[in-house]
Design an enzyme around this catalytic site. Structure first.
Site, short mmCIF file in Angstrom:
data_model
loop_
_atom_site.label_atom_id
_atom_site.label_comp_id
_atom_site.label_asym_id
_atom_site.label_seq_id
_atom_site.Cartn_x
_atom_site.Cartn_y
_atom_site.Cartn_z
N ASN A 12 -18.75 -27.41 41.32
CA ASN A 12 -18.95 -28.22 42.61
C ASN A 12 -19.55 -27.27 43.75
O ASN A 12 -18.66 -26.34 43.93
CB ASN A 12 -17.57 -28.62 43.20
CG ASN A 12 -17.56 -29.35 44.55
OD1 ASN A 12 -18.68 -29.59 45.04
ND2 ASN A 12 -16.42 -29.59 45.13
N LYS A 14 -20.71 -27.76 46.52
CA LYS A 14 -20.04 -28.22 48.00
C LYS A 14 -21.50 -28.17 48.68
O LYS A 14 -22.52 -28.58 48.45
CB LYS A 14 -19.07 -27.35 48.79
CG LYS A 14 -17.78 -27.36 47.50
CD LYS A 14 -16.54 -26.58 48.21
CE LYS A 14 -15.38 -26.92 47.16
NZ LYS A 14 -14.18 -26.33 47.59
N HIS A 104 -12.15 -35.70 46.67
CA HIS A 104 -11.94 -34.29 46.83
C HIS A 104 -11.09 -34.12 47.96
O HIS A 104 -11.31 -34.60 49.24
CB HIS A 104 -13.19 -33.43 46.73
CG HIS A 104 -13.19 -32.15 46.65
ND1 HIS A 104 -12.58 -31.25 47.66
CD2 HIS A 104 -13.25 -31.28 45.64
CE1 HIS A 104 -12.61 -29.88 47.21
NE2 HIS A 104 -12.93 -29.90 46.04
N GLU A 106 -11.07 -31.97 50.40
CA GLU A 106 -11.95 -31.78 51.55
C GLU A 106 -12.39 -33.21 52.03
O GLU A 106 -12.52 -33.37 53.45
CB GLU A 106 -13.32 -30.94 51.15
CG GLU A 106 -12.59 -29.61 50.88
CD GLU A 106 -13.53 -28.53 50.16
OE1 GLU A 106 -13.48 -27.51 49.88
OE2 GLU A 106 -14.96 -29.14 49.95
N GLU A 174 -6.34 -30.66 41.49
CA GLU A 174 -6.52 -29.52 42.28
C GLU A 174 -5.21 -29.24 43.43
O GLU A 174 -5.26 -30.04 44.50
CB GLU A 174 -7.84 -29.72 43.20
CG GLU A 174 -9.17 -29.87 42.51
CD GLU A 174 -10.37 -29.62 43.20
OE1 GLU A 174 -11.28 -28.72 42.80
OE2 GLU A 174 -10.35 -30.41 44.10
N GLY A 180 -9.75 -22.10 47.27
CA GLY A 180 -10.29 -21.18 48.11
C GLY A 180 -9.23 -20.06 48.42
O GLY A 180 -9.69 -19.11 49.41
N SER A 220 -9.33 -22.04 42.85
CA SER A 220 -9.39 -20.55 42.42
C SER A 220 -9.62 -20.24 40.95
O SER A 220 -9.25 -19.14 40.48
CB SER A 220 -8.47 -19.68 43.22
OG SER A 220 -8.41 -20.03 44.46
#
Length: 262
Positions: A12, A14, A104, A106, A174, A180, A220
């Protein structure tokens, strides 16, 4: 009976890489995997570029017959019409995209997408024979309040509203607290949640879809830690973020079997 599931390593990107950078990246990735004699039966590779890159990536993959799949990072709930800035599943299907990421963390956080929106987007993708990569996961607060797997399982069950037993889907777990952060979940933590997600699929839609659906871990992921996750029976690949922007690192993740020893 447990079906044989081909691992999926998905990158991904992003909001990174313009279309020229995307072309260079995919070429380098293909060369790296070819040089390493990667067998696509060992792991399927897919990249998820920004919308502006998709046509360029499609053209390159088709022209050079690269053994790399691609998908989009999001999709509209709507088919067409006055929805400025939205991208229809029909458009993605015309580009020969295979996958689309849905839900996702985000999107859920930054765009306030709830489980109802995730379910609608899943339905839109399936209508056009796109494979939805349905993302689920919990925050550190969720984990403390509800324990492991409760929130991801609830999110998945909502997303399955339009999914039938013969649908082709991918699920990506996730943990939001790991994305991150540089701090991945342990393989045991990932396995616990992925096993619960598979049992949810089994209870809702039956053995066939539960046994064939690939469940990915994301958060990660690196070449240095992928092997531990891939040893777990219910982890069928990875949804890779930052490490997917480094050709050598991502190729190393794809070639996880060298580290697993199988």
């Amino acid at each position: 009976m447990v079906a044989t599931r081909t691992p999926l390593i998905a990158g991904n990107w992003k909001m990174n890489l313009d279309h020229l950078q995307a072309i260079a990246f995919v070429q380098k990735l293909a060369w790296a995997l070819d040089d390493a004699k990667h067998n696509e039966a060992d792991a399927e590779v897919a990249v998820f570029p920004p919308f502006t890159d998709l046509r360029s990536v499609q053209t390159l993959i088709a022209a050079d017959k690269l053994k790399i799949n691609f998908g989009a990072q999001d999709v509209s709930t709507q088919e067409s019409g006055a929805y400025t800035g939205e991208i229809s599943a029909a458009f993605l299907a015309k580009l020969d995209a295979r996958y689309v990421i849905i839900g996702h963390s985000e999107r859920r956080t930054l765009h306030n997408e709830g489980d109802d929106v995730v379910a609608a987007k899943t339905a839109a993708a399936l209508k056009h024979n796109l494979v939805p990569v349905i993302c689920v996961g919990e925050t550190a607060e969720d984990l403390e309040k509800h324990g492991p797997s409760a929130v991801p399982v609830a999110q998945l069950e909502e997303a399955l509203a339009s999914v039938s037993a013969d649908s082709d889907i991918v699920v990506a777990y996730e943990p939001v607290w790991a994305i991150g952060s540089g701090k991945a979940a342990t393989p045991e933590q990932a396995e616990q949640v992925c096993a619960a997600l598979r049992e949810s699929l089994r209870a809702r839609l039956g053995d066939a879809i539960a046994d064939r659906t690939r469940i990915l871990y994301g958060g990660s992921v690196k070449a240095a830690n992928i092997a531990g996750f891939m040893r777990e029976p219910n982890v069928d690949g990875a949804l890779v973020g930052g490490a997917s922007l480094d050709v050598d690192e991502f190729a190393g993740i794809v070639r996880f079997r060298q580290h697993v020893g199988s």
